[in-house]
Structures are given as C-alpha cells and as structure tokens.
Write a protein that holds these residues in place. Sequence first.
Motif, PDB file in Angstrom:
ATOM      1  N   ASN A   1      48.357  81.114  51.512  1.00 13.02           N
ATOM      2  CA  ASN A   1      47.708  82.434  51.530  1.00 13.02           C
ATOM      3  C   ASN A   1      48.508  83.452  50.718  1.00 13.02           C
TER       4      ASN A   1
ATOM      5  N   LYS B   1      47.909  74.896  43.658  1.00 10.71           N
ATOM      6  CA  LYS B   1      48.127  76.238  43.100  1.00 10.71           C
ATOM      7  C   LYS B   1      46.959  76.628  42.199  1.00 10.71           C
TER       8      LYS B   1
ATOM      9  N   TYR C   1      50.509  82.776  48.229  1.00 10.08           N
ATOM     10  CA  TYR C   1      50.367  82.429  46.818  1.00 10.08           C
ATOM     11  C   TYR C   1      49.035  82.928  46.288  1.00 10.08           C
ATOM     12  N   ARG C   2      47.970  82.724  47.055  1.00  8.38           N
ATOM     13  CA  ARG C   2      46.645  83.186  46.623  1.00  8.38           C
ATOM     14  C   ARG C   2      46.622  84.692  46.444  1.00  8.38           C
ATOM     15  N   SER C   3      47.193  85.416  47.391  1.00  5.65           N
ATOM     16  CA  SER C   3      47.196  86.875  47.313  1.00  5.65           C
ATOM     17  C   SER C   3      47.926  87.365  46.070  1.00  5.65           C
TER      18      SER C   3
ATOM     19  N   MET D   1      45.544  86.839  42.904  1.00  7.01           N
ATOM     20  CA  MET D   1      44.159  87.302  42.859  1.00  7.01           C
ATOM     21  C   MET D   1      44.046  88.470  41.894  1.00  7.01           C
TER      22      MET D   1
ATOM     23  N   SER E   1      38.926  81.897  44.730  1.00  5.99           N
ATOM     24  CA  SER E   1      38.804  82.515  46.054  1.00  5.99           C
ATOM     25  C   SER E   1      37.673  81.930  46.892  1.00  5.99           C
TER      26      SER E   1
ATOM     27  N   LEU F   1      43.955  77.344  44.416  1.00 12.24           N
ATOM     28  CA  LEU F   1      44.098  78.568  45.223  1.00 12.24           C
ATOM     29  C   LEU F   1      43.681  79.814  44.460  1.00 12.24           C
ATOM     30  N   LYS F   2      43.666  79.723  43.146  1.00 10.49           N
ATOM     31  CA  LYS F   2      43.229  80.876  42.352  1.00 10.49           C
ATOM     32  C   LYS F   2      41.717  81.043  42.421  1.00 10.49           C
TER      33      LYS F   2
END
Length: 526
Positions: free
Chosen positions: A519, A481, A521-523, A526, A487, A484-485
């Motif tokens: 994906n 997690k 979670y990243r979105s 962001m 990019s 994933l932050k």
Amino acid sequence: MKVLIVDDEQHVREAIRLLGDWDRQGVKEIYEASNGEEATNLISRHKPQIIFSDMKMPKMDGIQLLEWIKDNHPTGKTIVVTGYDDYHYMRKAIHFGSADYILKPVDPEVLNQTLEHAIKAWEKEEFERKKDKDRYQLINQMKPIYRDRMFTKLLNNHGLDEMNYEETGLPESSVYQTALVKINEKTIKRFGGGRDIVYFTVLNVINEIVTAKNRGIGFRYLAHKGEIVIIFWEKTADVEQLLIGIYNTLKNVLGISCPIALGIPVDHSVYLLKSYQKAKDVLLSQNVMDKEAVRVYLEEREQDAPEINLLSHSAAIELATQAGEINAFEEVFDNITRDFRERSFLSWNQLIQFEKEYLVISHRFFTKYNIPYSLSEENEKRIDLFFDENGTFMLEDYIERRKREISLMLRVAKRHSRKRKSNILSDIEQYLQANFYRDVKLQEIADHFYLSREYISRKFKQEFNENISDYIVKIRINKAKSLLKNSQLKIYEIANMIGYQDDKYFRKVFKKVAGITPNEYRSSHM
C-alpha cells in the motif's frame, strides 16, 4: 450613500434636493454642480453612487459627462433629467449606460421611485463586485498545492460539487479561456533540478500579471508534467497582449523560453477542458525548428507534407542491426535528418511520434537479443533537453545523441550474444522469468536442461550472487511493483497473479524485499 445633482438651472437642483426622500433611501451626502466640468471634479473627489444629470449644459454637456462617467466612474448609476423634446439625448444616455430618466418639471413620486430603483440596482451590482473581489482574494490566499489540486479538478470537470466549486473562487463569467504554458526539463535543470522552485517562480510571474487586472489565475496542472494552465475570464480580446507580456517576463526572469498556446473561448466553466485541449493542439502543431522571438501561439499550424515515419525505415534498420555496426545506421539517420532539414518543419506532434517509434524499435531490438533494458517512456522529457534557451529544437544534437545510444545498444548486444552462447545460465534465467508465477522446483529445471541439480544451484549462485528461490522472489516483487501502479487491481489480486495464494504472506515478503508495504509503495507511485 452619496448623490450628485448636475444641472445649470439652480431651481431644478433645488427642486430635486427638496423633493427627494433622502433619509428613507439612506442618502447621507448630497452635492451639486452647475455643469459637467464641476461634476467631474466632484465625482473624482467624492465618488457618488447616484448622479442626476441634465443634458443641455455649458462647458461639458450631459452626453460628454455620461461618456466620462462610463470611462472613469463606471460603478455610478446615472439618472438623466430631461425635457419632453430631448429624446435624442435620451437615446444617447441609454447608449452610455444611464440607469433611468425623469422628465421636467420633476414629479416627486416619479423622482423617488426612480431613485429607489437606481439605489437597488447599485446595491445589487456592488454585492456582485464584492463577491468577485472576495473570490479573487480567496484564490490568492490559497496554498499553492491546494489551489493546484482544486483547479486541476475543475479543469477536468470532475470531483467537484457545488460547495467546493465555490471554494475555487472562480468568478461567474460569460466567457472563459485557457492558455497552456510549457515548462521543459531544460528550464528545471537551469534551476538545479528544483522542479517546485521553477513552478513557484513561473506562477508568481503569471499571477502577478493577471491578478493586477483581475482577469485570471494560473496553476500547476497536475494531470500532466511540465504544464501550467491559465484560466482567463471576461474581456478575452486583449488576452494575446497579456500572454506576450507573460512570455517576455518569463524569458527575462528564467533566461529561457516557455512557449504559450491559447485555447478557444467557452461560455461555461464546465467546458474549460475543451479550451485546454485546443490549447494543447495549438502547441503541438507548432514548428519546433522555427527561430522566433516570441513563442505565443493562437492558432494551429497546418502541415502540407505527410509526416516522416521512422517505422517506414524499419527494413533498413533491421539490416543495420544485423550488420551490428553503427556505420550501417548512418545512412538511415542521414536520410531522416535530410527530410526534416529540407522541409524546415518539425512539429511537436511529429517529434513526439518520432520518439515513440524510436522506443518501439529499441524495444524490439532488446527483446530480440534477450537483453534486460530500461528506457524512459516519458517521451517529452527525453525530447526537452534538446531545446536551446530560445525554444528552438536542436535537431543535429538530437540525432547525434540517438546515434550514440544505438552504438551502445550494438555493443551490449554483441557482448550479450557472446555471453549467451557460452553460458546456459541465461536460458535458465529466461525460464525463471517466464515461469515466475509458478512454484518452480530445482528438479524441474534440472530435467528441462538435462543438468544436475547441484551444478545448476552452484553455477546460478556464482553468476547471480543469490539462489534460485531468492531470484524468483525478486522477479515476483518487481512484477508486483509494476502491477501496484495500476490502481484498479486489489492487493490480493496482485498476490495471486504473481504466485502467492496468501495475500498476507505476500505483504510480508514484499515489505521484507522492498522495505515498505504494498500500500505504501502504491501511494508513493500514484
């Protein structure tokens, strides 16, 4: 197209009316006045685009009329009708923006050439005026979220091509200037935590004021929380008064202070970021301990004395930590508070730096005692809550809050220390956290700590309510997690970094634990 002929001599007015090729130039209406006073009445009523004016007239002469036109009907194009000996008047006419002049007696060819030139000049300027008006209407019709994104991109000078630059509706100008409006967390709390409602309300106030004069546009600056930026164009001389009006209106509407700082003027929109950065410097240099009625800042504030550095007290803080009592910290905090109070100066920059240093010391403290912790790194958000409704920083309240936090840290450290001495499982937990990216076997743990596999398995489940393999998965997913932050990292790279060689399997495990895909979670972050 409308024309007004102003001359105290009737034969001159008749000559111009007869000699002008009005139909070819598209002139539909022609008015006459024998002096300046009559002319002002006709101009106010009919708004003629072209005005022929004599210079020597009774009641109000041509110079006075041109000055009146400049103030009251600036879009009109004036043509001076003068004699050979009136060059003094001609210079004055040029000063007040006269488009051209013709000499008496009036020559038909010169008259019509001059008329054609004036009409073309008016049409060109009218096209630009309409273009600016359409652009401004476009700005006001934009959906707020779209407007905020477009202007955030524009301010940062990237991601805009010529086509969508036009979509911003920003008019061409010889000068631009930005102002920064600070929205703190206390303002948001006053609205029940409704961040969007606060921005909507503030922007409505700002844009109602600046659009009334067609002078600028305010938007939510998405690159930084708690910031609204206003872009001004043209006539920057009265920007200070506009900002004071905005500040006072926001104070009346919200009941709380929203400080405003002004950036430098720039001659092109590509330099807007430079203007914004100057506004930020101006804001961060201000004394947050001042009690001011209006917090509109135009210049950076210099600080004579060196900044107070919390890390310079690190030796005393270390001794206080070893003592383990909050009383040991009293002297440290009292010294720091006294320094600020004696100076009567504490800038935003100094305050933010102080908070950063506080978090660094807290981090060292928790790391030393192996305590899992979570402290917000949004320094400005942690600070915002200590401003009163007038925008003055409450130093005493801030210090008292930090004392309570340290007292809590000390209690946690004592409790954790006792637990660590009596429970080997904390060491096993640290071992797993340090080796989560490997396939750690139960036998490896047993060999490392000289305990049986059965004992470790049973005690670990009792302490953490889950088995070791599930615990490792949790560590991996938490680490994922965090990664994933960023990019820049691909999903398969993250999977490899946390111990999964098969990124498809990683995606499956992540969704099972987190409830959403990597994906997704990243979105959302962001």
